[in-house]
Design a protein around this motif. Structure first.
Motif, PDB file in Angstrom:
ATOM      1  N   UNK A 274      26.321  31.514 -20.984  1.00 51.52           N
ATOM      2  CA  UNK A 274      27.110  32.391 -21.845  1.00 51.52           C
ATOM      3  C   UNK A 274      26.239  33.292 -22.722  1.00 51.52           C
ATOM      4  N   UNK A 275      24.935  33.232 -22.543  1.00 49.11           N
ATOM      5  CA  UNK A 275      24.022  34.080 -23.319  1.00 49.11           C
ATOM      6  C   UNK A 275      23.685  35.393 -22.631  1.00 49.11           C
ATOM      7  N   UNK A 276      24.065  35.555 -21.399  1.00 43.93           N
ATOM      8  CA  UNK A 276      23.690  36.775 -20.709  1.00 43.93           C
ATOM      9  C   UNK A 276      24.480  36.955 -19.435  1.00 43.93           C
ATOM     10  N   UNK A 277      24.058  37.923 -18.661  1.00 47.17           N
ATOM     11  CA  UNK A 277      24.745  38.207 -17.407  1.00 47.17           C
ATOM     12  C   UNK A 277      23.712  38.303 -16.295  1.00 47.17           C
ATOM     13  N   UNK A 278      24.180  38.126 -15.079  1.00 50.01           N
ATOM     14  CA  UNK A 278      23.350  38.355 -13.908  1.00 50.01           C
ATOM     15  C   UNK A 278      24.275  38.584 -12.725  1.00 50.01           C
ATOM     16  N   UNK A 279      23.727  39.137 -11.666  1.00 51.25           N
ATOM     17  CA  UNK A 279      24.531  39.403 -10.485  1.00 51.25           C
ATOM     18  C   UNK A 279      23.624  39.367  -9.268  1.00 51.25           C
TER      19      UNK A 279
END
Length: 187
Positions: free
Chosen positions: A76-81
């Motif tokens: 929940x601290x960041x995003x990735x894909x």
């Protein structure tokens, strides 16, 4: 949205990984005994498409299984894909989202092999919140949780075994409806 078929998800490699576990015989007896109950919990917690998404991202599922609270705080601290081919995923601050598209060649090499592709129609989409993943992991039988945590631990004594941890997560997510039956050996 339809339920995915094995051909659409391309789970053949996952099926080969998840269908037969040579290291499962090394699992402690308590884990082997609690595995059917853990599989029942998993099947009631996630839809077929959600389990297919978690199989594609089996490292994420293993991480939540081993340390649910830490994994939820990490994601929940960041995003990735990522992804590729017909499958794409995106981890937002609250949810992991996976999509499967038709995959059409649009340009070819001289030898006839496809060289460029484009996404076609959306085949399926699945979303799982980190809170649901955390609840799933925390609802596992005690022996499953203990061994998953031990197979993730590197300090004070290194008992990590990422292969066993991933195999355990996959064994809970694999479903006969998702994986093709193994072909019989020729005699």
């Amino acid at each position: 949205m339809n339920t995915l078929s094995p051909e659409q998800v391309s789970l053949a490699s996952i099926a080969a990984f998840g269908r037969s576990f040579p290291w499962a015989s090394r699992w402690p007896e308590a884990v082997r005994q609690d595995q059917p109950e853990a599989q029942r919990i998993t099947r009631s917690a996630f839809t077929t498409n959600e389990r297919a998404l978690l199989l594609k991202l089996r490292g994420l599922a293993a991480e939540f299984l081993a340390t649910p609270k830490r994994a939820a705080e990490t994601y929940d601290c960041g995003t990735r894909s990522g992804g590729g081919g017909e499958f794409h995923f995106r981890c937002t601050t609250t949810t992991v989202i996976g999509t499967w598209h038709e995959w059409h060649p649009v340009a070819w090499w001289d030898n006839g092999e496809p060289k460029q592709w484009r996404d076609g129609a959306l085949l399926a989409e699945a979303k799982v919140t980190y809170r649901r993943l955390q609840q799933w992991a925390e609802s596992m039988p005690a022996s499953i949780r203990e061994h998953a945590h031990a197979w993730d631990r590197a300090y004070p004594v290194d008992t990590s075994d990422p292969i066993a941890l991933t195999a355990l997560a996959v064994s809970l997510l694999v479903d006969d409806a998702l994986t093709p039956a193994p072909k019989p050996e020729p005699r």
